[in-house]
Design a protein around this motif. Structure first.
Motif, PDB file in Angstrom:
ATOM      1  N   VAL A  39       0.877  -1.174   0.000  1.00  0.00           N
ATOM      2  CA  VAL A  39       0.000   0.000   0.000  1.00  0.00           C
ATOM      3  C   VAL A  39       0.910   1.218   0.000  1.00  0.00           C
ATOM      4  CG1 VAL A  39      -1.697   1.316   1.292  1.00  0.00           C
ATOM      5  CG2 VAL A  39      -1.904  -1.158   1.151  1.00  0.00           C
ATOM      6  N   LYS A 126      -8.460   7.072   7.600  1.00  0.00           N
ATOM      7  CA  LYS A 126      -8.130   8.373   7.036  1.00  0.00           C
ATOM      8  C   LYS A 126      -7.209   9.125   7.996  1.00  0.00           C
ATOM      9  CE  LYS A 126     -10.709   7.584   3.453  1.00  0.00           C
ATOM     10  NZ  LYS A 126     -11.932   8.321   3.115  1.00  0.00           N
ATOM     11  N   ARG A 246     -12.508   5.265   6.617  1.00  0.00           N
ATOM     12  CA  ARG A 246     -11.483   4.223   6.551  1.00  0.00           C
ATOM     13  C   ARG A 246     -11.264   3.776   5.107  1.00  0.00           C
ATOM     14  NH1 ARG A 246     -13.935  -1.772   7.720  1.00  0.00           N
ATOM     15  NH2 ARG A 246     -15.901  -1.532   6.602  1.00  0.00           N
ATOM     16  N   PHE A 247     -10.190   3.029   4.932  1.00  0.00           N
ATOM     17  CA  PHE A 247      -9.950   2.272   3.706  1.00  0.00           C
ATOM     18  C   PHE A 247     -10.194   0.806   4.051  1.00  0.00           C
ATOM     19  CE2 PHE A 247      -7.104   5.942   3.525  1.00  0.00           C
ATOM     20  CZ  PHE A 247      -7.409   6.476   2.287  1.00  0.00           C
ATOM     21  N   VAL A 249      -9.750  -2.783   2.316  1.00  0.00           N
ATOM     22  CA  VAL A 249      -9.221  -3.476   1.147  1.00  0.00           C
ATOM     23  C   VAL A 249      -9.929  -4.820   1.000  1.00  0.00           C
ATOM     24  CG1 VAL A 249      -7.137  -4.294   0.010  1.00  0.00           C
ATOM     25  CG2 VAL A 249      -7.017  -2.320   1.533  1.00  0.00           C
ATOM     26  N   SER A 254     -11.242  -1.509  -4.455  1.00  0.00           N
ATOM     27  CA  SER A 254     -10.959  -0.806  -3.195  1.00  0.00           C
ATOM     28  C   SER A 254      -9.468  -0.822  -2.888  1.00  0.00           C
ATOM     29  CB  SER A 254     -11.757  -1.416  -2.036  1.00  0.00           C
ATOM     30  OG  SER A 254     -11.406  -2.758  -1.815  1.00  0.00           O
ATOM     31  N   TYR A 255      -8.772  -1.892  -3.284  1.00  0.00           N
ATOM     32  CA  TYR A 255      -7.319  -1.928  -3.103  1.00  0.00           C
ATOM     33  C   TYR A 255      -6.646  -0.860  -3.967  1.00  0.00           C
ATOM     34  CZ  TYR A 255      -2.474  -3.010  -3.851  1.00  0.00           C
ATOM     35  OH  TYR A 255      -1.116  -2.875  -3.970  1.00  0.00           O
ATOM     36  N   GLU A 257      -7.826   1.917  -5.091  1.00  0.00           N
ATOM     37  CA  GLU A 257      -8.109   3.240  -4.520  1.00  0.00           C
ATOM     38  C   GLU A 257      -7.195   3.525  -3.334  1.00  0.00           C
ATOM     39  OE1 GLU A 257     -11.727   5.570  -2.151  1.00  0.00           O
ATOM     40  OE2 GLU A 257     -12.088   3.592  -3.020  1.00  0.00           O
ATOM     41  N   CYS A 258      -7.054   2.538  -2.460  1.00  0.00           N
ATOM     42  CA  CYS A 258      -6.218   2.690  -1.275  1.00  0.00           C
ATOM     43  C   CYS A 258      -4.748   2.879  -1.660  1.00  0.00           C
ATOM     44  CB  CYS A 258      -6.388   1.468  -0.378  1.00  0.00           C
ATOM     45  SG  CYS A 258      -5.427   1.511   1.148  1.00  0.00           S
ATOM     46  N   ASP A 259      -4.257   2.054  -2.546  1.00  0.00           N
ATOM     47  CA  ASP A 259      -2.862   2.118  -2.975  1.00  0.00           C
ATOM     48  C   ASP A 259      -2.539   3.470  -3.604  1.00  0.00           C
ATOM     49  OD1 ASP A 259      -0.249   1.030  -3.535  1.00  0.00           O
ATOM     50  OD2 ASP A 259      -0.894   0.705  -5.604  1.00  0.00           O
ATOM     51  N   TYR A 261      -4.053   6.320  -3.089  1.00  0.00           N
ATOM     52  CA  TYR A 261      -4.058   7.368  -2.052  1.00  0.00           C
ATOM     53  C   TYR A 261      -2.698   7.427  -1.355  1.00  0.00           C
ATOM     54  CZ  TYR A 261      -5.361  10.144   1.988  1.00  0.00           C
ATOM     55  OH  TYR A 261      -5.403  11.133   2.949  1.00  0.00           O
TER      56      TYR A 261
END
Length: 274
Positions: A39, A126, A246-247, A249, A254-255, A257-259, A261
């Protein structure tokens, strides 16, 4: 205080997405446990180890995984001096013990007799989230009653209530109940409860009681740790610390998007979640 990271899941949804992807962009994620997914520039769980260590929140971090991913977690843990790994001895999703049983396994195996922070291995928060602030809030509710526990909540949209455990609380942010994936019409609350809990050492003693009551129940009633929280609410004081989000995964979108960010938008790596 100790921390237990629940990392014994098999990430079936995410792995299904990765294997179905035809672009080849995500081939490096195949057969990687969700808590070890890169991440930004480090594995997801490494961000928790950094924050828990720098904030001084805990003295030891226990990670419960499974036999399939045990070697990978043991190799990852060599980067840290305060992390210990435990396997639940399962090899497939069908064999899984469930998150509550994994927590109990860690408590018994490591003889934990302290307050515990329980963290879902596929969850990050977040940037407003702060372990120091959460610990201050926990100390505050503990001063009222040593049985008190603490959970987090953030506001979800109407259409999301059926995805989460939804907390209902009084004006002091003491939880009255948790409704599991209710319809929007079944509750006025939009307080989603992520997998991050601060359990008092007294409340941990009730894990045995909960699992004994649920011993003949289907795995769905004892898999998610929120099942224990919901059961605990009428028995011990449980309070809320509010966060912005929150994130999670859970699948490939969703992964991604998180990565993204953490690669492009994270403001301060060193102070993140501290």
């Amino acid at each position: 205080m100790k921390a237990v990271i629940l990392a014994a899941g098999y990430g079936t949804r995410l792995q299904r997405d990765v294997l179905a992807d035809t672009t080849g962009r995500f081939a490096h994620l195949a057969h990687v446990a969700k808590p070890l997914l890169p991440v930004g520039r480090c594995p997801l769980s490494s961000r928790w180890i950094h924050a828990l260590t720098v904030s001084g929140s805990v003295d030891t971090i226990y990670v419960v995984t499974n036999t399939l991913y045990l070697r990978a977690f043991e190799e990852w843990a060599t980067n840290f001096t305060n992390v210990q790994i435990l396997s639940d001895q399962t090899t497939s999703n069908d064999e899984r013990l469930g998150a509550v049983a994994c927590l109990q396994l860690a408590v018994k195996h490591f003889n934990i007799e302290d307050h515990v922070i329980v963290i879902g291995g596929d969850t990050l928060f977040k940037e407003d989230f702060s372990l120091r602030k959460v610990k201050e809030r926990f100390s505050d509710v503990q001063s009222k009653c040593e049985d008190s526990c603490l959970v987090l909540s953030y506001q979800c949209r109407d259409e999301e209530t059926q995805k989460y455990g939804i907390l209902e609380a009084d004006t002091d942010l003491r939880v009255l109940c948790m409704k599991e994936k209710p319809l929007p019409s079944e509750t006025k609350s939009r307080r989603a409860c992520p997998c991050f809990y601060m359990f008092s050492k007294r409340s941990l003693r009730l894990l045995d009681t909960f699992l004994e009551e649920k011993k003949d129940a289907p795995i769905t009633e004892k898999d998610a740790p929120g099942n224990f929280v919901s059961w605990l609410i009428p028995r011990k004081p449980v309070y809320i610390q509010e966060i912005s989000g929150r994130f999670d995964v859970g699948n490939l979108p969703s992964y991604v998007e998180c990565d993204l960010y953490f690669k492009e938008k994270l403001q301060d790596v060193e102070s993140y979640m501290v």
